[in-house]
Design a protein around this motif. Structure first.
Motif, PDB file in Angstrom:
ATOM      1  N   GLY A  68       0.803  -1.222   0.000  1.00  0.00           N
ATOM      2  CA  GLY A  68       0.000   0.000   0.000  1.00  0.00           C
ATOM      3  C   GLY A  68       0.833   1.268   0.000  1.00  0.00           C
ATOM      4  O   GLY A  68       0.339   2.346  -0.335  1.00  0.00           O
ATOM      5  N   ASN A  69       2.100   1.149   0.385  1.00  0.00           N
ATOM      6  CA  ASN A  69       3.005   2.302   0.422  1.00  0.00           C
ATOM      7  C   ASN A  69       4.132   2.187  -0.598  1.00  0.00           C
ATOM      8  O   ASN A  69       5.148   2.876  -0.481  1.00  0.00           O
ATOM      9  CB  ASN A  69       3.573   2.460   1.841  1.00  0.00           C
ATOM     10  N   ASN A  70       3.940   1.307  -1.606  1.00  0.00           N
ATOM     11  CA  ASN A  70       4.934   1.102  -2.675  1.00  0.00           C
ATOM     12  C   ASN A  70       6.325   0.797  -2.124  1.00  0.00           C
ATOM     13  O   ASN A  70       7.318   1.338  -2.602  1.00  0.00           O
ATOM     14  CB  ASN A  70       4.978   2.292  -3.627  1.00  0.00           C
ATOM     15  N   LEU A  71       6.382  -0.053  -1.107  1.00  0.00           N
ATOM     16  CA  LEU A  71       7.645  -0.461  -0.510  1.00  0.00           C
ATOM     17  C   LEU A  71       7.917  -1.914  -0.880  1.00  0.00           C
ATOM     18  O   LEU A  71       6.996  -2.723  -0.960  1.00  0.00           O
ATOM     19  CB  LEU A  71       7.574  -0.299   1.013  1.00  0.00           C
ATOM     20  N   ASN A  72       9.184  -2.239  -1.104  1.00  0.00           N
ATOM     21  CA  ASN A  72       9.544  -3.583  -1.565  1.00  0.00           C
ATOM     22  C   ASN A  72      10.496  -4.332  -0.645  1.00  0.00           C
ATOM     23  O   ASN A  72      10.678  -5.534  -0.809  1.00  0.00           O
ATOM     24  CB  ASN A  72      10.179  -3.507  -2.961  1.00  0.00           C
ATOM     25  N   VAL A  73      11.127  -3.619   0.263  1.00  0.00           N
ATOM     26  CA  VAL A  73      12.147  -4.237   1.111  1.00  0.00           C
ATOM     27  C   VAL A  73      11.887  -3.853   2.559  1.00  0.00           C
ATOM     28  O   VAL A  73      11.600  -2.691   2.858  1.00  0.00           O
ATOM     29  CB  VAL A  73      13.572  -3.792   0.702  1.00  0.00           C
ATOM     30  N   ILE A  74      12.018  -4.834   3.452  1.00  0.00           N
ATOM     31  CA  ILE A  74      11.898  -4.584   4.886  1.00  0.00           C
ATOM     32  C   ILE A  74      12.987  -5.352   5.602  1.00  0.00           C
ATOM     33  O   ILE A  74      13.322  -6.486   5.243  1.00  0.00           O
ATOM     34  CB  ILE A  74      10.499  -4.981   5.423  1.00  0.00           C
ATOM     35  N   GLU A  75      13.550  -4.686   6.605  1.00  0.00           N
ATOM     36  CA  GLU A  75      14.581  -5.327   7.430  1.00  0.00           C
ATOM     37  C   GLU A  75      14.574  -4.660   8.801  1.00  0.00           C
ATOM     38  O   GLU A  75      14.579  -3.433   8.890  1.00  0.00           O
ATOM     39  CB  GLU A  75      15.953  -5.167   6.782  1.00  0.00           C
ATOM     40  N   PRO A  76      14.569  -5.459   9.863  1.00  0.00           N
ATOM     41  CA  PRO A  76      14.630  -4.850  11.190  1.00  0.00           C
ATOM     42  C   PRO A  76      16.002  -4.213  11.425  1.00  0.00           C
ATOM     43  O   PRO A  76      17.022  -4.745  10.984  1.00  0.00           O
ATOM     44  CB  PRO A  76      14.408  -6.028  12.136  1.00  0.00           C
TER      45      PRO A  76
END
Length: 144
Positions: A68-76
């Motif tokens: 929904g926020n056009n984000l593709n990568v997540i990492e803590p």
């Protein structure tokens, strides 16, 4: 053979120190979502189906948020992982589980770091902490 940033090995990293962020991700391994891993509630301390459902719902909500926020990568971040590990260890070390000499802590493998692997703070507390992170827009997680 799970590999993260710069080819780092999860097996090697966990051979030195078993760390996760709420049992849902690991710093250095972007987009690696996990369930039923160390530092989350597990079979001995919760109904596994209930715990897995909560973890999968958190992951699903996170992916929806990212899309929904056009984000593709997540990492803590290292910081949020450090905070979770400290909370986990403080909670676990207040129990008798941490004082045992058991395979449950890795005591049966020479040189293996000792740590209570299951979150001992209760399923309700775990869910609350996970929900707080989601409600904050996944504060402590780098997204792009």
């Amino acid at each position: 053979d799970i590999r993260g940033r710069d080819g780092r090995s999860l097996k090697e990293d966990w051979g030195r120190d078993i760390r996760t962020t709420m049992g849902l991700q690991v710093h250095g391994y972007p987009n690696l979502f996990t369930t039923a891993v160390p530092l989350a509630p597990s079979a001995a301390l919760c109904n596994m189906t209930t715990c897995l459902q909560q973890q999968v719902e958190w992951i699903d909500d996170c992916i929806k948020y990212m899309r929904g926020n056009n984000l593709n990568v997540i990492e803590p971040s290292r910081d949020i992982e450090d905070q979770w590990v400290a909370h986990h260890d403080e909670t676990a070390n207040a129990t008798l589980i941490a004082k045992t000499n058991s395979w449950y802590l890795g005591s049966n493998v020479e040189g293996k770091p000792r740590r209570v692997l299951s979150y001992c703070g209760g399923v309700g507390t775990y869910r609350q902490k996970c929900d707080e992170v989601a409600a904050s827009g996944y504060r402590g997680f780098a997204m792009q």
